[in-house]
Motif scaffolding. Sequence first.
Motif, mmCIF file in Angstrom:
data_model
loop_
_atom_site.group_PDB
_atom_site.id
_atom_site.type_symbol
_atom_site.label_atom_id
_atom_site.label_comp_id
_atom_site.label_asym_id
_atom_site.label_seq_id
_atom_site.Cartn_x
_atom_site.Cartn_y
_atom_site.Cartn_z
ATOM 1 N N GLY A 1 75.358 51.376 28.216
ATOM 2 C CA GLY A 1 74.639 50.170 27.812
ATOM 3 C C GLY A 1 73.507 50.494 26.866
ATOM 4 O O GLY A 1 73.172 51.659 26.639
ATOM 5 N N PRO A 2 72.902 49.479 26.304
ATOM 6 C CA PRO A 2 71.793 49.691 25.378
ATOM 7 C C PRO A 2 70.578 50.222 26.124
ATOM 8 O O PRO A 2 70.405 49.973 27.305
ATOM 9 C CB PRO A 2 71.531 48.296 24.819
ATOM 10 N N ARG A 3 69.766 50.944 25.406
ATOM 11 C CA ARG A 3 68.549 51.500 25.991
ATOM 12 C C ARG A 3 67.361 50.795 25.364
ATOM 13 O O ARG A 3 67.050 51.039 24.208
ATOM 14 C CB ARG A 3 68.496 52.991 25.732
ATOM 15 N N ASP A 4 66.739 49.921 26.129
ATOM 16 C CA ASP A 4 65.553 49.249 25.606
ATOM 17 C C ASP A 4 64.292 49.707 26.331
ATOM 18 O O ASP A 4 63.210 49.204 26.082
ATOM 19 C CB ASP A 4 65.700 47.733 25.667
ATOM 20 N N ASP A 5 64.433 50.708 27.207
ATOM 21 C CA ASP A 5 63.310 51.179 27.995
ATOM 22 C C ASP A 5 62.227 51.861 27.170
ATOM 23 O O ASP A 5 61.074 51.896 27.561
ATOM 24 C CB ASP A 5 63.805 52.110 29.114
ATOM 25 N N ARG A 6 62.560 52.382 26.026
ATOM 26 C CA ARG A 6 61.597 53.108 25.197
ATOM 27 C C ARG A 6 60.955 52.227 24.126
ATOM 28 O O ARG A 6 60.105 52.687 23.379
ATOM 29 C CB ARG A 6 62.290 54.276 24.531
ATOM 30 N N LEU A 7 61.369 51.009 24.056
ATOM 31 C CA LEU A 7 60.905 50.095 23.015
ATOM 32 C C LEU A 7 59.393 49.907 23.026
ATOM 33 O O LEU A 7 58.757 49.829 21.982
ATOM 34 C CB LEU A 7 61.620 48.752 23.201
ATOM 35 N N PHE A 8 58.794 49.865 24.215
ATOM 36 C CA PHE A 8 57.362 49.585 24.322
ATOM 37 C C PHE A 8 56.484 50.722 23.805
ATOM 38 O O PHE A 8 55.284 50.533 23.618
ATOM 39 C CB PHE A 8 57.000 49.221 25.766
ATOM 40 N N ALA A 9 57.062 51.889 23.556
ATOM 41 C CA ALA A 9 56.283 52.997 22.998
ATOM 42 C C ALA A 9 55.701 52.641 21.637
ATOM 43 O O ALA A 9 54.662 53.175 21.242
ATOM 44 C CB ALA A 9 57.155 54.247 22.885
ATOM 45 N N LEU A 10 56.334 51.713 20.922
ATOM 46 C CA LEU A 10 55.839 51.331 19.600
ATOM 47 C C LEU A 10 54.478 50.649 19.684
ATOM 48 O O LEU A 10 53.647 50.824 18.795
ATOM 49 C CB LEU A 10 56.841 50.426 18.875
ATOM 50 N N ALA A 11 54.240 49.893 20.725
ATOM 51 C CA ALA A 11 52.947 49.208 20.860
ATOM 52 C C ALA A 11 51.801 50.215 20.917
ATOM 53 O O ALA A 11 50.756 49.998 20.293
ATOM 54 C CB ALA A 11 52.949 48.307 22.089
ATOM 55 N N THR A 12 51.981 51.322 21.624
ATOM 56 C CA THR A 12 50.927 52.332 21.675
ATOM 57 C C THR A 12 50.907 53.183 20.405
ATOM 58 O O THR A 12 49.844 53.578 19.944
ATOM 59 C CB THR A 12 51.076 53.234 22.922
ATOM 60 N N ALA A 13 52.066 53.442 19.825
ATOM 61 C CA ALA A 13 52.121 54.231 18.588
ATOM 62 C C ALA A 13 51.516 53.475 17.410
ATOM 63 O O ALA A 13 51.119 54.098 16.423
ATOM 64 C CB ALA A 13 53.557 54.618 18.268
ATOM 65 N N SER A 14 51.416 52.170 17.507
ATOM 66 C CA SER A 14 50.849 51.387 16.403
ATOM 67 C C SER A 14 49.392 51.757 16.156
ATOM 68 O O SER A 14 48.900 51.622 15.034
ATOM 69 C CB SER A 14 50.984 49.889 16.670
ATOM 70 N N VAL A 15 48.698 52.266 17.170
ATOM 71 C CA VAL A 15 47.321 52.726 16.996
ATOM 72 C C VAL A 15 47.305 53.909 16.034
ATOM 73 O O VAL A 15 46.498 53.960 15.101
ATOM 74 C CB VAL A 15 46.691 53.099 18.355
ATOM 75 N N THR A 16 48.214 54.857 16.230
ATOM 76 C CA THR A 16 48.323 56.010 15.330
ATOM 77 C C THR A 16 48.755 55.564 13.936
ATOM 78 O O THR A 16 48.218 56.033 12.937
ATOM 79 C CB THR A 16 49.334 57.035 15.883
ATOM 80 N N LEU A 17 49.719 54.662 13.882
ATOM 81 C CA LEU A 17 50.182 54.177 12.577
ATOM 82 C C LEU A 17 49.027 53.594 11.771
ATOM 83 O O LEU A 17 48.910 53.842 10.575
ATOM 84 C CB LEU A 17 51.271 53.117 12.765
ATOM 85 N N GLU A 18 48.152 52.849 12.441
ATOM 86 C CA GLU A 18 47.049 52.209 11.728
ATOM 87 C C GLU A 18 45.889 53.169 11.469
ATOM 88 O O GLU A 18 45.416 53.277 10.341
ATOM 89 C CB GLU A 18 46.547 50.992 12.502
ATOM 90 N N SER A 19 45.455 53.877 12.497
ATOM 91 C CA SER A 19 44.248 54.696 12.340
ATOM 92 C C SER A 19 44.475 55.946 11.498
ATOM 93 O O SER A 19 43.620 56.328 10.709
ATOM 94 C CB SER A 19 43.669 55.064 13.704
ATOM 95 N N GLU A 20 45.604 56.601 11.669
ATOM 96 C CA GLU A 20 45.845 57.860 10.959
ATOM 97 C C GLU A 20 46.663 57.713 9.687
ATOM 98 O O GLU A 20 46.553 58.535 8.790
ATOM 99 C CB GLU A 20 46.522 58.860 11.895
ATOM 100 N N LEU A 21 47.491 56.671 9.626
ATOM 101 C CA LEU A 21 48.387 56.538 8.476
ATOM 102 C C LEU A 21 48.083 55.310 7.620
ATOM 103 O O LEU A 21 48.701 55.123 6.574
ATOM 104 C CB LEU A 21 49.841 56.495 8.961
ATOM 105 N N GLY A 22 47.183 54.459 8.091
ATOM 106 C CA GLY A 22 46.823 53.269 7.322
ATOM 107 C C GLY A 22 47.901 52.203 7.289
ATOM 108 O O GLY A 22 47.885 51.331 6.423
#
Length: 189
Positions: free
Chosen positions: A15-36
């Motif tokens: 089946g599909p794996r959607d359990d890791r999807l929420f990791a993006l919400a926390t990674a968005s901090v790195t995307l914004e602060s370190e990568l702009g």
Amino acid sequence: MGLRDIAFGRKNLPGPRDDRLFALATASVTLESELGLKTAGKAAITYRPISSGTFTRVDTDAEQLVSSALSAAGSAVERKTDTFGFEWLIFSDPDIAGQVTSVHAVAAELTEQGFGAQLLAAPFRFEGAARPVYVIYGFKRGAFWPFIPTGQGQTRDNAAELELKAKLEDELPIEQDLTRWLGLFDAPI
């Protein structure tokens, strides 16, 4: 498990794996602060529809559920069909956590009703670089990959994608097999 086993119903596809999807919400901090890179306020879920009354009902119910939740928050959902026949539910929400939650809600509903195998991917659009940056989640493998189209036909910026992969590997489950990095050219988000 071989193709013959799957074709004759002796084994089920995973089946599909959607359990890791929420990791993006926390990674968005790195995307914004370190990568702009900031969310562009758009995300989507894309899947292959099938012609069955049950699928149509479940699909419509999932869209209505997310639509009512988004409209209460001042956001919106829109449906499109691409040239390959895939359905896209596009979420407009300024909050990345809201986008992830909307994608998860639709994926969970389709999976719960037995249509998880129809799920393809969920692209999330970010801005702040020279070109739009997409972080795409693949449901089959439960992993993310970057996608940066150049805007010139069906070409992508492989060097920038690999650089982004290296910067996000500690934050997100990244697809290690580069041949599986599906380019969603002309994505409607």
